[in-house]
Each structure stands twice: as structure tokens, then as C-alpha cells.
Scaffold this motif. Structure first.
Motif: not given
Length: 510
Positions: A483-507
Motif C-alpha cells: 500500500v505504501n508503494t502505491k501511495t508513493k505513486r499517487i503522491m508523485r502523480q499529484m506532484h506532492g501538492r495534495a493536502g492530507f484530506a485529498l490524499l487520504r481519500h485517494r488512498i
């Protein structure tokens, strides 16, 4: 065959709660005129049913495209008056499943867009729906993502816990999964013990918790779930023992590297011996490690490294040379220097140049003066020796196996280290009788003269119950790492600019 009326009912079946009055083809888009059915509607304030019409209102909402063309729906909705005395309000009727309050899209179109935005988010989530004629901005895409409902999952029997970096070395978060089904349970802001403890107390019922070697997580689980079984991750155990092995191999390089180039006794080696002498001199006078570091202007870890080494030779390192252009001609140079030790290097350079040597004279000169020609074997780095020790013997080539046998035979401590590594690797195959074998392995490691491995065993003692569960139970924390590996892909996809609430939703929706 389906007639035109039946075809319209099939295409617009998602709008069945409405009464479709007209469908107009306007070329680039299709316009639908509809109205809500009559009947009583419950007041959102007091719940009283009413059919008293106060007025009418027209809503313009987008629906699922048809044939690559936009679909706009003009819906006439009623504004109703509440009949209850003391509730002097009017309200617009809603159509659940079709029209939601304040929305400019039908529910089924929002669902389809949400499925795309859940995977892509941001600009990509806005560009993909534009192909089938759905107009959407990136900001709207993110708002739709945040409105998607999160799944409600039962409390798992086996919980997986791990942390990941929101911003490396600054902000972290904790992810929780069901270790049996690998479904995501929650994402917590921070990785402190208090954060995890509050979540576990709010959702009791967990029987087993799989985690890494984090002391904060261990303390949170002990406080919130005192009867839960903690299982440390076996991959982290093997990683930690690998780090200890690498340090031990480097510390004994003066022994196993005797067949290679001689260890240079230069200014760096002299400084190392002097520092070790000063550290042991202060320790002999009763000075503590922290005070030694202050007096000698060294870091505390450096003082600890000097303090645990009983002999100065263990601080010396075998030279680790990179492959060079001279290596293919080493046998020729060795044979010619054996025939005539006084042969000038320039003559050797001309000879290998005729054989195809593409390098320079200076490179050949350094190669010879470093003693790499006369060495019985090419130099090998401590990291590579550690890798050979940590590789399963069946996965080694014959020449690597012979090389490893020669290296371990050159030093008694290396022989003990190789045996301990094989014993610890056997413990990582979970069996019920591994608990006793673990105690025996720790006792054997402490009996050997391997200071870095002693530090590893002290870490095992601090978390003995979780380690014992790891080597006896078939549970692990691999799903959380995935799950952490996929989380890192999501964060790269969002260029590291996502807030915690948005990132939590996507995870949690991924």
C-alpha cells in the motif's frame, strides 16, 4: 426490434424518476426537457409531507454524454411550502438518485466522473472526461473526489500498521490495512503513539497487529490493546541483520582481505589509530561516551564505534577499487613481471597497447603501484562480501561459493558470522518451534566476538515478544508495504501538492 419510444426509454432509463417531455437534437449537444412528478414531499426541516406549490424553478444539469455529444437537461422542479405552523419555509424538491442539492450534474454522471478522478485526480482527471464531451475543471474534479463516500469496513482481526512520508524528514502519516484481505482501513495524520492509540481505542476488536520495529507503534498498541498479539515484520528483521553483517564484514576486512592488495598505512589510518587510542584512554579513566565526544570534538556514534573495537586493526579497511581498463590484461602483466621484475612500466604499457589496451599510461602506473597486479585475486569490497554472505548458498554460482569459502576461512569471526546468518535465515521460515531456536540463536550470537551483531541482539531483546511472534506465526506486514508503494505513486502523480484530506481519500478509495 426496438422502436424509437422504447429506445428512448432505454437510453434515458437513469432518468426514470423524472417525466421526460421533450428531447431535442441541437447538433453538438442534446437538450432534454423534463419535470418532476407530482405528489407530496417531506419537508427537510420538520419532516411534514406537503404538496402545496409555492412556485416553480428550472435547473440546468448535465447528464451522461450520448454518441460523444453533451446532454443538457432542463428540469422544472417545484418550490413547495411547508404546512406546519412555526415552520415558515419554502424548499425545492429533490430527486434522490438523479438530482442532488446544489449539483450541476446528474448522480450517474458524477459517479462516472468520480471513478476517473479517483484514479487520476487533478488535471488528468479533468482531461480524460473531456474526450467524451464532459466539461470539467481540475478544481471541480478534486471537489468531486472529496465528495465520494469512503468505504465503511468492519474492524479487522489482523491489522497492518506502517508509516509513510508526506514530506521526508518533516511530516509523516500512518496507514492501517486489514492484513488478511489487504484492504485499506484508514490513514492517520502523524506517526506518534498518541495518534495510533486514539484510533485503536475508538475501534476496538483487533486481535493481532503487524508492524515494523517502531517503538512508538509498539507503545500505542500496548496501551490501547494490551491483550493483542504484536508481530514485527520479518523483512525488517532481515534488513537489520544485513546492516549488522555489513558493519561486521567491514570491521574484519583486515583478516579476509589478506590475499588481496595490502592495506595502505597512510595518514587516514594513522588518524584512526590515534582517535581510537584517545577514546580508550579516556574510557579507561572513567570518562563517559558523551564527555569523550565533547572533549575529542567527535560525534557520539563515532566514539561508540571506536569504543566497541578491541583491536586497532579492525578499524582498517581493505581498499575497494573499481573495475578499470587494465583488468583484462592483469594476467599478462603478472606473467611479465614474474619473468622480469625490473621491466620498466613503459615497456609493459607498449605491450598491452599492442594487445588492444585503450587506457592511458597513468592508469597503468597507478594500477601497478597499488599492488593490484601481484595480488592473488582482484580486490572485493566489504559490501559485496556481505551480499555473498546474505545470499542463499543454492543461489550462488560455484566460483562465488568458492570465493566465499576462502573469505570465511581466513578469519574465525567470519566463520562464526556465516553460521549465524544461516541460522537466522532459517528462523525467518515461521514454525512453532522457532521460539526456542530464537533464544538459542541470540545466545550463540552473544558468545561470538561480533560487537555489531551484539547491538542487533539488544534490539531483539527490547521487542522479544513481537519477534517471537514473527518467527512462529505466518503473518507479516507485506501488504502494508505494498500500500505504501502505491501511495508513493499517487503522491508523485499529484506532484506532492495534495493536502492530507485529498490524499487520504485517494488512498482509501484506491
Amino acid at each position: 426490434m426496438i422502436d424509437s419510444g422504447e429506445l428512448v426509454r432505454v437510453v434515458f432509463s437513469g432518468l426514470s424518476p423524472l417525466l421526460v417531455e421533450d428531447v431535442t437534437d441541437e447538433g453538438e449537444q442534446i437538450r432534454i426537457r423534463a419535470r418532476t412528478p407530482g405528489g407530496s414531499v417531506a419537508c427537510p426541516g420538520c419532516g411534514a409531507a406537503t404538496g402545496r406549490v409555492h412556485g416553480y424553478h428550472q435547473r440546468c444539469v448535465a447528464d451522461v454524454p450520448i454518441g460523444g455529444r453533451r446532454v443538457l437537461m432542463m428540469v422544472r422542479v417545484r418550490r413547495l411550502a411547508c404546512p406546519t405552523r412555526g415552520c415558515p419555509q419554502t424548499f425545492r424538491e429533490q430527486v434522490p438518485g438523479v438530482l442532488e442539492r446544489y449539483q450541476r450534474r446528474t448522480s450517474r454522471l458524477s459517479t462516472q466522473i468520480g471513478a476517473v478522478v479517483r484514479e487520476l485526480a487533478g488535471r488528468a482527471g479533468a482531461r480524460v472526461p473531456a474526450a467524451p464531451a464532459v466539461r470539467l475543471s481540475r478544481h471541480t474534479a478534486l471537489r468531486l473526489l472529496l465528495r465520494l463516500p469512503l468505504p465503511r469496513l468492519p474492524v479487522p482481526r489482523v491489522l497492518g500498521v506502517d508509516d509513510f512520508a508526506l514530506r521526508r524528514r518533516q511530516r509523516y502519516a500512518t496507514v492501517l490495512i486489514d492484513a488478511e484481505t489487504r484492504r485499506r482501513i484508514d490513514v492517520l495524520p502523524g506517526r506518534t503513539a498518541d495518534v495510533l492509540e486514539a484510533r485503536l481505542r475508538a475501534h476496538p476488536g483487533v486481535r493481532v497487529v503487524c508492524r515494523d520495529g517502531s517503538g512508538a507503534y509498539a507503545e500505542a498498541i500496548r496501551r490501547a490493546l494490551p491483550h493483542a498479539v504484536q508481530v514485527t515484520d520479518r523483512w525488517h528483521l532481515w534488513h537489520n541483520v544485513g546492516e549488522a553483517v555489513r558493519k561486521e564484514v567491514a570491521a574484519h576486512s583486515a583478516c579476509w582481505a589478506k590475499a588481496g592488495p595490502p592495506i595502505t598505512d597512510g595518514k587516514r589510518a594513522q588518524t584512526t589509530r590515534e582517535r581510537r587510542h584517545h577514546v580508550h584512554d579516556l574510557l579507561g579513566k572513567g570518562v563517559g561516551l558523551l564527555e569523550c565526544a565533547r572533549r575529542l570534538n567527535l560525534s557520539l556514534n563515532t566514539v561508540k564505534r571506536y569504543a566497541r573495537v578491541p583491536e586497532p586493526m579492525r578499524l582498517q579497511r581493505a581498499p575497494a577499487y573499481r573495475p578499470t581498463l587494465v583488468d583484462p590484461y592483469r594476467d599478462h602483466l603478472r606473467r611479465r613481471r614474474a619473468e622480469d621484475p625490473a621491466m620498466p612500466i613503459l615497456h609493459l604499457f607498449n605491450e598491452i597497447k599492442a594487445l588492444g589496451y585503450p587506457g592511458s599510461f597513468n592508469l597503468l602506473y597507478r594500477y601497478i603501484t597499488q599492488g593490484r597486479v601481484e595480488a592473488d585475486r582482484l580486490p572485493i569490497s566489504p559490501r559485496r562480501v556481505a551480499r555473498l554472505l546474505l545470499t542463499h548458498p543454492h543461489h550462488l554460482k560455484d566460483e562465488h561459493r568458492r570465493l566465499l569459502d576462502d573469505l570465511t576461512a581466513a578469519c574465525p569471526e567470519m566463520t562464526d558470522l556465516a553460521g549465524l546468518i544461516r541460522g537466522f535465515a532459517d528462523l525467518l521460515r515461521p514454525r512453532e518451534d522457532n521460539a526456542d531456536h530464537l533464544d538459542a540463536w541470540i545466545a550463540g550470537a552473544r558468545a561470538a566476538d561480533l560487537p555489531h551483531l551484539h547491538a542487533f541482539t539488544r534490539g531483539l531483546d527490547q521487542d522479544r515478544d513481537a519477534v517471537r511472534a514473527a518467527v512462529t506465526l505466518p503473518l507479516h506486514n507485506g501488504g502494508t508495504e505494498g500500500v505504501n508503494t502505491k501511495t508513493k505513486r499517487i503522491m508523485r502523480q499529484m506532484h506532492g501538492r495534495a493536502g492530507f484530506a485529498l490524499l487520504r481519500h485517494r488512498i482509501l478509495l484506491g
